[in-house]
Design an enzyme around this catalytic site. Structure first.
Site, PDB file in Angstrom:
ATOM      1  N   LYS A 235      14.650  -0.217 -22.122  1.00 41.16           N
ATOM      2  CA  LYS A 235      13.582  -0.139 -23.123  1.00 41.16           C
ATOM      3  C   LYS A 235      13.014   1.264 -23.166  1.00 41.16           C
ATOM      4  O   LYS A 235      12.815   1.837 -24.224  1.00 41.16           O
ATOM      5  CB  LYS A 235      12.509  -1.162 -22.749  1.00 41.16           C
ATOM      6  CG  LYS A 235      11.823  -1.848 -23.865  1.00 41.16           C
ATOM      7  CD  LYS A 235      12.519  -3.061 -24.422  1.00 41.16           C
ATOM      8  CE  LYS A 235      13.912  -2.799 -24.891  1.00 41.16           C
ATOM      9  NZ  LYS A 235      14.704  -3.933 -25.233  1.00 41.16           N
TER      10      LYS A 235
ATOM     11  N   GLU B  80      16.304  -4.061 -17.744  1.00 41.30           N
ATOM     12  CA  GLU B  80      15.770  -4.186 -19.093  1.00 41.30           C
ATOM     13  C   GLU B  80      14.630  -3.179 -19.331  1.00 41.30           C
ATOM     14  O   GLU B  80      14.558  -2.538 -20.381  1.00 41.30           O
ATOM     15  CB  GLU B  80      15.307  -5.632 -19.335  1.00 41.30           C
ATOM     16  CG  GLU B  80      14.621  -5.886 -20.659  1.00 41.30           C
ATOM     17  CD  GLU B  80      15.440  -5.517 -21.890  1.00 41.30           C
ATOM     18  OE1 GLU B  80      16.638  -5.230 -21.766  1.00 41.30           O
ATOM     19  OE2 GLU B  80      14.844  -5.461 -22.978  1.00 41.30           O
TER      20      GLU B  80
ATOM     21  N   TRP C  55      25.080   4.007 -41.585  1.00 46.77           N
ATOM     22  CA  TRP C  55      25.054   4.445 -40.175  1.00 46.77           C
ATOM     23  C   TRP C  55      26.451   5.020 -39.927  1.00 46.77           C
ATOM     24  O   TRP C  55      27.430   4.289 -39.880  1.00 46.77           O
ATOM     25  CB  TRP C  55      24.755   3.248 -39.280  1.00 46.77           C
ATOM     26  CG  TRP C  55      24.479   3.593 -37.850  1.00 46.77           C
ATOM     27  CD1 TRP C  55      23.295   3.997 -37.325  1.00 46.77           C
ATOM     28  CD2 TRP C  55      25.395   3.535 -36.750  1.00 46.77           C
ATOM     29  NE1 TRP C  55      23.420   4.193 -35.961  1.00 46.77           N
ATOM     30  CE2 TRP C  55      24.701   3.916 -35.587  1.00 46.77           C
ATOM     31  CE3 TRP C  55      26.755   3.199 -36.629  1.00 46.77           C
ATOM     32  CZ2 TRP C  55      25.296   3.965 -34.329  1.00 46.77           C
ATOM     33  CZ3 TRP C  55      27.343   3.253 -35.374  1.00 46.77           C
ATOM     34  CH2 TRP C  55      26.616   3.643 -34.251  1.00 46.77           C
TER      35      TRP C  55
ATOM     36  N   LYS D 215      20.116  -1.674 -35.107  1.00 51.84           N
ATOM     37  CA  LYS D 215      19.641  -2.979 -34.647  1.00 51.84           C
ATOM     38  C   LYS D 215      20.796  -3.949 -34.471  1.00 51.84           C
ATOM     39  O   LYS D 215      20.845  -4.712 -33.527  1.00 51.84           O
ATOM     40  CB  LYS D 215      18.637  -3.531 -35.661  1.00 51.84           C
ATOM     41  CG  LYS D 215      18.085  -4.908 -35.330  1.00 51.84           C
ATOM     42  CD  LYS D 215      17.131  -4.825 -34.169  1.00 51.84           C
ATOM     43  CE  LYS D 215      16.527  -6.169 -33.788  1.00 51.84           C
ATOM     44  NZ  LYS D 215      15.953  -6.115 -32.433  1.00 51.84           N
TER      45      LYS D 215
ATOM     46  N   GLU E 260      15.637   3.877 -24.605  1.00 50.63           N
ATOM     47  CA  GLU E 260      16.020   3.797 -26.024  1.00 50.63           C
ATOM     48  C   GLU E 260      14.917   4.246 -26.968  1.00 50.63           C
ATOM     49  O   GLU E 260      15.205   4.784 -28.032  1.00 50.63           O
ATOM     50  CB  GLU E 260      16.588   2.419 -26.404  1.00 50.63           C
ATOM     51  CG  GLU E 260      15.626   1.273 -26.462  1.00 50.63           C
ATOM     52  CD  GLU E 260      16.295  -0.046 -26.854  1.00 50.63           C
ATOM     53  OE1 GLU E 260      17.237  -0.065 -27.638  1.00 50.63           O
ATOM     54  OE2 GLU E 260      15.831  -1.086 -26.355  1.00 50.63           O
TER      55      GLU E 260
ATOM     56  N   ARG F  13      17.833  -1.706 -39.306  1.00 50.15           N
ATOM     57  CA  ARG F  13      19.201  -1.828 -38.796  1.00 50.15           C
ATOM     58  C   ARG F  13      19.727  -0.496 -38.248  1.00 50.15           C
ATOM     59  O   ARG F  13      20.724  -0.476 -37.541  1.00 50.15           O
ATOM     60  CB  ARG F  13      20.128  -2.320 -39.909  1.00 50.15           C
ATOM     61  CG  ARG F  13      19.751  -3.689 -40.417  1.00 50.15           C
ATOM     62  CD  ARG F  13      20.517  -4.032 -41.670  1.00 50.15           C
ATOM     63  NE  ARG F  13      21.918  -4.282 -41.424  1.00 50.15           N
ATOM     64  CZ  ARG F  13      22.413  -5.427 -40.966  1.00 50.15           C
ATOM     65  NH1 ARG F  13      21.609  -6.426 -40.709  1.00 50.15           N
ATOM     66  NH2 ARG F  13      23.700  -5.580 -40.779  1.00 50.15           N
TER      67      ARG F  13
ATOM     68  N   HIS G  73      22.300   4.397  -0.783  1.00 50.28           N
ATOM     69  CA  HIS G  73      23.747   4.650  -0.847  1.00 50.28           C
ATOM     70  C   HIS G  73      24.078   5.776  -1.827  1.00 50.28           C
ATOM     71  O   HIS G  73      25.201   5.885  -2.285  1.00 50.28           O
ATOM     72  CB  HIS G  73      24.480   3.359  -1.216  1.00 50.28           C
ATOM     73  CG  HIS G  73      24.271   2.285  -0.198  1.00 50.28           C
ATOM     74  ND1 HIS G  73      24.861   2.309   1.044  1.00 50.28           N
ATOM     75  CD2 HIS G  73      23.458   1.192  -0.207  1.00 50.28           C
ATOM     76  CE1 HIS G  73      24.450   1.260   1.745  1.00 50.28           C
ATOM     77  NE2 HIS G  73      23.594   0.568   1.003  1.00 50.28           N
TER      78      HIS G  73
ATOM     79  N   CYS H 161      24.960  -0.334 -41.025  1.00 50.02           N
ATOM     80  CA  CYS H 161      24.784  -0.233 -42.468  1.00 50.02           C
ATOM     81  C   CYS H 161      24.097  -1.461 -43.052  1.00 50.02           C
ATOM     82  O   CYS H 161      24.231  -2.566 -42.534  1.00 50.02           O
ATOM     83  CB  CYS H 161      26.129  -0.081 -43.151  1.00 50.02           C
ATOM     84  SG  CYS H 161      27.088   1.268 -42.502  1.00 50.02           S
TER      85      CYS H 161
ATOM     86  N   ASN I 191      29.862  -2.293 -45.521  1.00 45.04           N
ATOM     87  CA  ASN I 191      29.410  -2.315 -44.130  1.00 45.04           C
ATOM     88  C   ASN I 191      30.595  -2.767 -43.283  1.00 45.04           C
ATOM     89  O   ASN I 191      31.159  -3.826 -43.537  1.00 45.04           O
ATOM     90  CB  ASN I 191      28.229  -3.300 -43.990  1.00 45.04           C
ATOM     91  CG  ASN I 191      27.814  -3.498 -42.537  1.00 45.04           C
ATOM     92  OD1 ASN I 191      28.209  -2.746 -41.655  1.00 45.04           O
ATOM     93  ND2 ASN I 191      27.011  -4.524 -42.298  1.00 45.04           N
ATOM     94  N   GLY I 192      30.968  -1.980 -42.292  1.00 42.64           N
ATOM     95  CA  GLY I 192      32.106  -2.330 -41.448  1.00 42.64           C
ATOM     96  C   GLY I 192      33.007  -1.121 -41.280  1.00 42.64           C
ATOM     97  O   GLY I 192      32.592   0.020 -41.537  1.00 42.64           O
TER      98      GLY I 192
HETATM   99  C1  AGP Z   1      17.893  -3.876 -27.414  1.00 44.47           C
HETATM  100  O1  AGP Z   1      16.672  -3.251 -27.238  1.00 44.47           O
HETATM  101  C2  AGP Z   1      18.949  -3.044 -27.880  1.00 44.47           C
HETATM  102  N1  AGP Z   1      18.585  -2.365 -29.060  1.00 44.47           N
HETATM  103  C3  AGP Z   1      20.383  -3.536 -27.813  1.00 44.47           C
HETATM  104  O2  AGP Z   1      20.743  -3.364 -26.478  1.00 44.47           O
HETATM  105  C4  AGP Z   1      20.742  -4.979 -28.236  1.00 44.47           C
HETATM  106  O3  AGP Z   1      20.161  -5.893 -27.370  1.00 44.47           O
HETATM  107  C5  AGP Z   1      22.269  -5.120 -28.263  1.00 44.47           C
HETATM  108  O4  AGP Z   1      22.807  -4.241 -29.214  1.00 44.47           O
HETATM  109  C6  AGP Z   1      22.726  -6.533 -28.544  1.00 44.47           C
HETATM  110  O5  AGP Z   1      22.323  -6.978 -29.805  1.00 44.47           O
HETATM  111  P1  AGP Z   1      22.423  -8.493 -30.195  1.00 44.47           P
HETATM  112  O6  AGP Z   1      21.505  -9.250 -29.296  1.00 44.47           O
HETATM  113  O7  AGP Z   1      22.000  -8.567 -31.629  1.00 44.47           O
HETATM  114  O8  AGP Z   1      23.844  -8.923 -29.990  1.00 44.47           O
END
Ligand code: AGP
Length: 605
Positions: free
Chosen positions: A482, A478, A73, A600, A485, A27, A501, A2, A99-100
């Site tokens: 990427k 990573e 959100w 985000k 997502e 966000r 395995h 949020c 937010n929360g």
């Molecule tokens: C990254 O591409 C992601 N969207 C996500 O994994 C992110 O890295 C994770 O939520 C951690 O966020 P932060 O670094 O703000 O703690």
């Protein structure tokens, strides 16, 4: 997650709120709303993208110089107009954005229902305006303080009331909120970009600080209404840093910003032949550290996996890497000689913050690597390393990841420099090579065309594998994250030696395998693993350094990256993987900067 914006001043609140919300879209959200106060509160809410709210607002009289806005959100209750914020009290005189998560909302709600309150939404948030109204006795601040004393959970709140139209009351606990200081106008927001057009002067709030925001004044108080003095923080980037600057998306802009971002992380910390000095860390502060835990989520966790190898190889200190949501509930063995390092771009990730607090409870020293100055982890950790990557807006982290890697290499060199685990000349070599990385990443960006062409070939795939050994495996994780997502293609990273395995059963004719093979020492082993999947029909895209010339015939496509030492290869190797994911997502027509279901900054558990 949020986003909150609040405005009080001389100008129309509506446009400022809608513009501020647009800067918080990154966000992640699924609905949005605003309340504007002009004697009466008028509230407009809309499910879906912000443009839905904007067009609804065009049909409503929203004149007024005071207002609050929100991007939601969903956590409690589906995304819908009704569940969107702001939420109103029964009389309609009090409006709240939140937010929360209010963890004890069910108990609060059932008590309010007994008092005759009628709820209209399924949210946890709706208890707040009703409770504030119940507690209101002629002073909005008093009512908010009383209300927060009854809450369990996390919250950043913005509150307006028809009975006190000259103010916004705000408070934060475990959710981000800042105050923007203008001239004859003031703001609250979840993050700086929302208000950067109007001011670069902000107050960074701590937990349990209440704000009385008026047109010409801002006062911070604690639970007992004692005034809190706060230094003004001057933001060191401008509105353009948070714009696309000619690029189609924030993600590609941020990928291209990486050489500069790395320079900023290195800046004033690393120089040839000189000892590394870290801000606010005394010579003896970390000398008794015998073990390091790196704790983080998502991409930051992947950076931590690279950090483990760097710290262990250079300093000899054993390192564990944990996912924050696991670490916090698994009773890790911690003591005062353990350094718990949290890595978080936003510095607000709920699980990472909780892990940091747990470490402090155990008497560990704590160290935060973060990109956001004044974020929660930066304020709560004993030591802070700012990556200085500039604002990262795209949900998919790129420049934050690469600068986290740089921060970890610097930290590893720092821990190693007074130990004799490896020779000084080795440390100097790593340092010299580290300083070449801005240029090498610039070179690696020239893989753009190759990545685009490969994206054209593979974007219709439904399953893609990433393979690597050693540090290449960490980068494979990573790369795979990427891709999934932002393109929604199912993808799995595997350690080269692990395939046989079990997962090799999934390889069939045409299965795309992105194979990272950057380390001379592991090259032969990795080639054997590649052969194992080639034999079963896999289509191999290799990520290899320029210097590898005898590469055999296993690869269908090859992307060459600049040569560097194996320890630093994750920095160059990740670049084509970021580009590949970006172009696959573009080709598929996905919303690259705001992928579905993702936020985000994950400020709830
Ligand atoms: C990254 O591409 C992601 N969207 C996500 O994994 C992110 O890295 C994770 O939520 C951690 O966020 P932060 O670094 O703000 O703690």
């Amino acid at each position: 997650m949020c986003g909150i914006v609040g405005y009080i001043g001389k100008n129309g609140a509506k446009d400022i709120l809608l513009d501020g919300l647009s800067k918080l879209e990154y966000r992640g959200y699924d609905s949005a709303g605003i309340s504007v106060l002009n004697k009466k509160i008028t509230t407009v809410k809309a499910k879906g993208q912000l443009k839905n709210l904007v067009s609804k607002c065009e049909k409503v009289d929203l004149n007024g110089n005071v207002g609050i806005g929100h991007t939601r959100w969903a956590t409690h209750g589906e995304p819908s107009d009704i569940n969107s914020h702001p939420h109103l009290s029964m009389s309609g005189k009090i409006s709240v954005v939140h937010n929360g998560i209010i963890e004890n909302y069910e108990e609060l709600k059932s008590n309010l229902i007994k008092d005759g309150v009628k709820f209209v939404s399924e949210t946890d948030t709706e208890v707040l305006p009703h409770l504030i109204e119940k507690n209101y006795n002629g002073d909005l601040l008093d009512a908010v303080i009383k209300t927060t004393k009854a809450l369990k959970g996390s919250y950043a709140l913005g509150i307006i009331s028809e009975d006190e139209p000259d103010k916004i009351i705000a408070v934060r606990k475990d959710s981000p909120l800042i105050v923007g200081l203008g001239n004859g106008e003031n703001f609250i927001a979840s993050d700086i970009p929302a208000i950067l057009k109007h001011t670069k002067e902000v107050y960074l709030l701590n937990d349990n600080e209440f704000v009385i925001l008026k047109k010409d004044s801002v006062k911070l108080v604690d639970f007992d209404k004692n005034e809190i003095k706060r230094d003004v923080y001057k933001v060191d980037f401008d509105d353009t840093a948070a714009q696309k600057g000619g690029f189609d998306h924030f993600m590609i802009k941020e990928i291209y910003e990486q050489p500069q971002a790395i320079k900023s992380t290195l800046n004033a910390r690393v120089a040839k032949g000189e000892k590394i000095v870290l801000d606010n860390i005394g010579a003896d502060d970390l000398k008794d550290i015998s073990r390091v835990f790196i704790v983080a989520c998502g991409t930051a966790y992947h950076a931590g996996l690279v950090g483990k190898t760097a710290i262990e190889r250079l300093s000899g200190i054993p390192v564990d890497v944990d996912i924050a949501s696991e670490f916090r509930y698994r009773n890790p063995i911690l003591d005062k000689n353990t350094l718990v390092m949290v890595i978080s771009q936003s510095g607000e990730t709920a699980d990472t913050l909780a892990a940091l607090r747990l470490a402090k409870e155990h008497g560990c020293k704590t160290f935060a690597i973060t990109n956001v100055v004044g974020s929660s982890v930066s304020r709560e950790a004993d030591f802070v390393f700012y990556t200085h990557a500039g604002p990262e807006i795209a949900v998919a982290s790129t420049k934050a990841y690469i600068t986290q890697l740089i921060a970890l290499y610097i930290f590893a060199l720092y821990m190693a420099q007074d130990k004799n685990y490896v020779e000084k000349s080795v440390l100097e070599d790593v340092k010299s090579e580290l300083l070449t990385l801005p240029e090498k990443v610039k070179e690696a960006l020239k893989t753009d065309d190759a990545a685009k062409k490969i994206a054209d070939d593979i974007y219709k795939e439904t399953d893609i594998f990433y393979l690597g050994r050693g540090l290449d495996y960490a980068v494979a994780m990573e790369g795979s994250l990427k891709l999934k997502e932002i393109s929604y293609i199912h993808s799995e990273p595997y350690a080269g030696g692990e395939l046989k395995h079990g997962p090799i059963a999934l390889i069939e004719k045409g299965t795309v395998v992105i194979a990272l093979n950057t380390n001379n020492e592991l090259k032969g082993k990795m080639e054997s693993n590649i052969k194992e999947v080639v034999t079963r029909g896999a289509y191999i895209v290799g990520i290899l350094p320029e210097g590898f010339t005898d590469i055999g015939e296993s690869y269908d496509k090859i992307i060459k990256i600049p040569d560097t030492i194996p320890l630093l290869a994750p920095v160059t190797a990740v670049v084509p993987l970021q580009l590949l994911s970006y172009y696959v997502a573009i080709k598929k027509g996905c919303n690259v900067d705001k992928p579905r279901n993702l936020a985000k900054s994950v400020t709830v558990e």
